[in-house]
Design an enzyme around this catalytic site. Structure first.
Site, PDB file in Angstrom:
ATOM      1  N   GLY A  35       0.814  -1.218   0.000  1.00 34.92           N
ATOM      2  CA  GLY A  35       0.000   0.000   0.000  1.00 34.92           C
ATOM      3  C   GLY A  35       0.840   1.257   0.000  1.00 34.92           C
ATOM      4  O   GLY A  35       1.347   1.682   1.054  1.00 34.92           O
TER       5      GLY A  35
ATOM      6  N   THR B  99       0.060   3.937  -2.910  1.00 32.21           N
ATOM      7  CA  THR B  99      -0.799   4.934  -3.568  1.00 32.21           C
ATOM      8  C   THR B  99      -2.009   5.290  -2.708  1.00 32.21           C
ATOM      9  O   THR B  99      -2.615   4.416  -2.087  1.00 32.21           O
ATOM     10  CB  THR B  99      -1.291   4.367  -4.923  1.00 32.21           C
ATOM     11  OG1 THR B  99      -0.154   3.978  -5.684  1.00 32.21           O
ATOM     12  CG2 THR B  99      -2.111   5.380  -5.689  1.00 32.21           C
TER      13      THR B  99
ATOM     14  N   PRO C 107      -5.689   8.040  -2.468  1.00 31.49           N
ATOM     15  CA  PRO C 107      -6.626   8.759  -3.345  1.00 31.49           C
ATOM     16  C   PRO C 107      -6.058  10.090  -3.842  1.00 31.49           C
ATOM     17  O   PRO C 107      -6.232  10.445  -5.002  1.00 31.49           O
ATOM     18  CB  PRO C 107      -7.851   8.975  -2.453  1.00 31.49           C
ATOM     19  CG  PRO C 107      -7.783   7.870  -1.448  1.00 31.49           C
ATOM     20  CD  PRO C 107      -6.343   7.569  -1.233  1.00 31.49           C
TER      21      PRO C 107
ATOM     22  N   ARG D 114      -4.593 -16.841 -42.521  1.00 30.27           N
ATOM     23  CA  ARG D 114      -5.777 -16.117 -42.966  1.00 30.27           C
ATOM     24  C   ARG D 114      -5.659 -15.739 -44.447  1.00 30.27           C
ATOM     25  O   ARG D 114      -4.729 -15.018 -44.854  1.00 30.27           O
ATOM     26  CB  ARG D 114      -5.937 -14.852 -42.112  1.00 30.27           C
ATOM     27  CG  ARG D 114      -7.036 -13.922 -42.536  1.00 30.27           C
ATOM     28  CD  ARG D 114      -8.394 -14.542 -42.347  1.00 30.27           C
ATOM     29  NE  ARG D 114      -9.466 -13.565 -42.539  1.00 30.27           N
ATOM     30  CZ  ARG D 114     -10.730 -13.910 -42.744  1.00 30.27           C
ATOM     31  NH1 ARG D 114     -11.068 -15.198 -42.778  1.00 30.27           N
ATOM     32  NH2 ARG D 114     -11.647 -12.980 -42.903  1.00 30.27           N
TER      33      ARG D 114
ATOM     34  N   GLU E 205       3.316   1.366 -11.115  1.00 28.85           N
ATOM     35  CA  GLU E 205       4.776   1.320 -10.889  1.00 28.85           C
ATOM     36  C   GLU E 205       5.464   2.523 -11.531  1.00 28.85           C
ATOM     37  O   GLU E 205       6.589   2.421 -12.012  1.00 28.85           O
ATOM     38  CB  GLU E 205       5.373   0.037 -11.475  1.00 28.85           C
ATOM     39  CG  GLU E 205       4.836  -1.230 -10.845  1.00 28.85           C
ATOM     40  CD  GLU E 205       5.573  -1.611  -9.596  1.00 28.85           C
ATOM     41  OE1 GLU E 205       6.461  -0.846  -9.177  1.00 28.85           O
ATOM     42  OE2 GLU E 205       5.246  -2.662  -9.048  1.00 28.85           O
TER      43      GLU E 205
ATOM     44  N   ASP F 247       4.870   8.883 -18.224  1.00 25.47           N
ATOM     45  CA  ASP F 247       5.412  10.251 -18.088  1.00 25.47           C
ATOM     46  C   ASP F 247       6.457  10.323 -16.978  1.00 25.47           C
ATOM     47  O   ASP F 247       7.510  10.936 -17.136  1.00 25.47           O
ATOM     48  CB  ASP F 247       4.294  11.244 -17.708  1.00 25.47           C
ATOM     49  CG  ASP F 247       3.210  11.348 -18.763  1.00 25.47           C
ATOM     50  OD1 ASP F 247       3.530  11.172 -19.948  1.00 25.47           O
ATOM     51  OD2 ASP F 247       2.049  11.609 -18.386  1.00 25.47           O
TER      52      ASP F 247
END
Ligand code: TGC
Ligand code: FAD
Length: 408
Positions: free
Chosen positions: A153, A155, A157, A292, A387, A391
């Site tokens: 844990g 991250t 809100p 195909r 992770e 950016d």
């Protein structure tokens, strides 16, 4: 009617779903760079994925259910703590073997690899590196066998890319700590037995602690309606005045560098894992293009489809070389965080682009669950975000080469 059906392309759904025809591409003979042990470990994981993951994963993803039946198999192939020493129940393997196991598992599904990454790099690693001997002996052997499952844990809100701003807090109550706050987007949270949680103490210093299921005030509601990583279980961690015994604090490292150190190990595994997902998409598209028939010839005979396939194998080969070199640096303890960021960013982006192109090679069939490509593509939308986003990893490279942080 008979005449029409003779020419109608009739996919053999049952055959496809039960048969995994994967053949791993090795365009630059990279197997020659691996040791006998690497090949044995890799092939064992590859066989296990074919036998145990491929037949069940599509249904699990469709139903948005974590296939818990695979936990013991993951433990058997050494996916829980590949590089953790054997004295603590780990497989005692090197970093190259760890990477190869992640590659093979993600070839099957990114969500299954997530479960292994979290257990190994985000739960076992911090207990091994930052825990004391008692904590190592108490938790690591059971985590290695899957008897205990863990989650991580970090991250919250209001704090995703910027975990340093976290609001989750511990307060020293003399004989225990009181934990308050919330974490979200946590892989494995809904079923995990323990959570490695990062929280600030009264001085604002980040500490790692082990929270156990059953502690009063600790709940783990599941996050529903994901279009991505559907075979992985995601949830929240809610702490409402949870009493944490002092012996559950990880004593040997604190500060933001502690959770980020765990991420280095997990991001390294993801760099390898993404190659697995890309290889599966490429292999599926190549086989389909050769079978195909349109305009009287296989679509693989057209220049446009050859361009797509040729670019895919070129990008996979470049990523394989980058990641093999990173593995050798990791084994020598020389890999930097910025090098790991570059590989995670490059390889996940490469895999996502290949999944999108491969999906098009299959035409309408590409959107069905009869093939793995669309599932890989949707999964990779999470992998490119968690992770550290695409950016953020670019800015880590930017910071490394200029010496200037764009985050401050
Ligand atoms: P900054 O000031 O740069 O650094 C703070 C301290 O941390 C040290 N450090 C690292 N240590 C080890 N490994 C790394 N990769 C490190 N990066 C930095 C740094 O030396 C410093 O130490 P010290 O002793 O000087 O205090 O920190 P910042 O606040 O500016 O942030 C930098 C940034 C943006 C790169 C960092 O916050 C970041 O990486 N953000 C992305 C967050 C992230 O990746 N979250 C992932 C959550 S877990 C997850 O997604 C699991 S998914 C699992 C699955 O299902 O597979
Ligand atoms: P934000 O940080 O709000 O970013 C939103 C956008 O803004 C992104 O495009 C980002 O790149 C951009 N951005 C942010 N800051 C900057 C900047 N300085 N410059 C330029 N652009 C910027 N976390 C855990 O702790 N444990 C887990 O087990 C875990 N599992 C996960 C599983 C899934 C399926 C998913 C989707 C996420 C999981 N996460 C987990 C959370 C994940 O790590 C975060 O989602 C991620 O770090 C990004 O945070 P965010 O979603 O809040 O996005």
């Amino acid at each position: 009617m008979i005449l029409i059906s003779k020419f109608v392309y009739k996919p053999n759904y049952k055959k496809r779903m039960s048969q995994d025809l994967f053949q791993a591409p090795d365009y630059y003979q990279l197997d020659d760079l691996l040791t006998e042990e690497h090949l044995l470990v890799r092939d064992a994981a590859r066989e296990w994925v074919k036998r145990e993951v491929s037949p069940i994963i599509e249904e699990a993803a469709q139903q948005a259910k974590f296939p818990s039946s695979i936990i013991s198999g993951l433990a058997e192939i050494g996916a829980f703590g590949p590089y953790i020493p054997e004295e603590y129940g780990g497989a005692g393997l090197d970093q190259m073997s760890y990477g190869l196991i992640m590659q093979e598992i993600e070839r099957g599904d990114s969500g299954v690899r997530s479960t292994a990454s979290v257990q190994s790099s985000l739960v076992m690693y911090p207990i091994w590196k930052y825990g004391n001997e008692e904590q190592r002996k108490k938790y690591l052997p059971k985590l290695a066998t899957g008897e205990l499952m863990g989650c991580f844990g970090l991250t919250e809100p209001n704090h995703g890319s910027n975990p340093g701003g976290m609001e989750t807090k511990i307060k020293d109550m003399g004989n225990h700590y009181l934990l308050n706050g919330a974490k979200m987007w946590i892989s494995n949270a809904p079923f995990a037995d323990i959570a490695v949680v990062w929280a600030k103490n009264e001085e604002g210093r980040i500490k790692g602690l082990i929270v156990e299921r059953g502690m009063e005030g600790f709940t783990t509601p599941e996050t529903h309606n994901k279009w991505s990583l559907r075979a992985s279980s995601t949830g929240e961690l809610i702490f409402d005045n949870v009493k944490i015994p002092k012996e559950n604090i990880l004593p040997n490292k604190d500060g933001l560098g502690a959770p980020l150190g765990c991420l280095d190990s997990a991001r390294y595994g993801i760099a390898w894992g993404a190659i697995g997902a890309a290889m599966d998409c490429y292999d599926t598209a190549l086989r389909y293009a050769k079978e195909r028939i349109q305009f009287g010839k296989p679509i693989a005979a057209t220049q446009l489809q050859q361009k797509k396939l040729a670019e895919m194998i070129t990008e996979i080969t470049k990523a394989q070389l980058l990641t093999w070199r990173l593995g050798t640096l990791k084994n020598e303890n020389k890999a930097t965080s910025a090098q790991i960021s570059m590989a995670k960013r490059n390889n996940v982006d490469m895999a996502l682009k290949i999944a999108r192109e491969a999906r098009q090679v299959l035409g309408a069939m590409g959107i069905t669950g009869e093939y793995s490509i669309m599932r890989h593509m949707m999964n990779l939308e999470s992998v490119i975000t968690y992770e550290g986003t695409h950016d953020i990893h670019l800015l880590i490279t930017g910071m490394d080469i200029t010496g200037i942080s764009a985050f401050k």
